[in-house]
Scaffold this motif. Structure first.
Motif, PDB file in Angstrom:
ATOM      1  N   LEU A 257      35.753  43.997  38.977  1.00  0.00           N
ATOM      2  CA  LEU A 257      36.783  42.974  38.840  1.00  0.00           C
ATOM      3  C   LEU A 257      36.134  41.629  39.113  1.00  0.00           C
ATOM      4  O   LEU A 257      35.410  41.455  40.093  1.00  0.00           O
ATOM      5  CB  LEU A 257      37.916  43.186  39.837  1.00  0.00           C
ATOM      6  N   ASP A 258      36.378  40.675  38.208  1.00  0.00           N
ATOM      7  CA  ASP A 258      35.828  39.317  38.406  1.00  0.00           C
ATOM      8  C   ASP A 258      36.857  38.442  39.055  1.00  0.00           C
ATOM      9  O   ASP A 258      38.017  38.579  38.927  1.00  0.00           O
ATOM     10  CB  ASP A 258      35.395  38.708  37.065  1.00  0.00           C
TER      11      ASP A 258
ATOM     12  N   SER B  39      34.127  50.334  38.305  1.00  0.00           N
ATOM     13  CA  SER B  39      34.618  49.229  37.505  1.00  0.00           C
ATOM     14  C   SER B  39      34.388  47.933  38.281  1.00  0.00           C
ATOM     15  O   SER B  39      34.241  47.955  39.492  1.00  0.00           O
ATOM     16  CB  SER B  39      36.093  49.412  37.152  1.00  0.00           C
TER      17      SER B  39
END
Length: 180
Positions: free
Chosen positions: A179-180, A177
């Motif tokens: 994450l920004d 995944s």
């Protein structure tokens, strides 16, 4: 073969022949496997070679742990078993789980190196890894935990047929995944 190619081609060998690496061959591979990431360089692990009668003694210890009359024949499935031991060190910075992870990392690196060297390898565990009888048989100290064994032997000749070919790679999208 690149490291990525070697890792992608690796597969567990549940059946092996009676051939096994020598003690000296194993030491060479352990020296490389010991380069695993190790917070504070604690080296919280050790390995125990089991060959010959030591495998039978392990079978008796497993039987004791399982309250069975007959020794287990599981340790006889390979000519060499390498016990993976987490040997935790006192540390304010490095928790026990992280030290166990280092020992697991050494085991995994060693399994890759053994595979690359042409040996069949399978990591086996079981509930009896936490039994007193099995710990006693391995001579474990109070601060040590048995994580399992690498079963090592020669790779049998492959018979062409169903299930042959390169192992399938996972779909990484399901495991990564962002994450920004």
């Amino acid at each position: 073969m690149s490291a990525r190619e070697a890792v992608a081609a690796r597969r567990s060998q549940s059946k092996v022949t009676d051939a096994a690496p020598s003690h000296d061959e194993l030491l060479t591979l352990v020296a490389a496997a010991g380069r695993v990431a190790d917070h504070s360089s604690l080296k919280p692990w050790r390995l125990i070679e089991l060959r010959g009668d030591a495998r039978r003694r392990l079978g008796a210890a497993i039987a004791e742990a399982e309250n069975k009359d007959e020794p287990s024949t599981k340790p006889l499935r390979a000519p060499l078993l390498i016990a993976i031991v987490s040997s935790r060190r006192k540390s304010e910075k490095v928790r026990g789980w992280e030290q166990d992870a280092v020992a697991s990392g050494v085991a995994h690196m060693l399994s890759l190196l053994l595979d690359e060297a042409g040996w069949g390898v399978m990591w086996r565990t079981g509930h009896y890894t936490r039994s007193k009888a099995v710990a006693r048989m391995h001579g474990l100290d109070k601060h040590e935990r048995l994580l399992g064994w690498l079963y090592v032997g020669g790779k049998p000749e492959r018979k062409h047929g169903k299930g042959e070919g390169a192992p399938k790679l996972i779909d990484p999208e399901g495991f990564v995944s962002v994450l920004d």
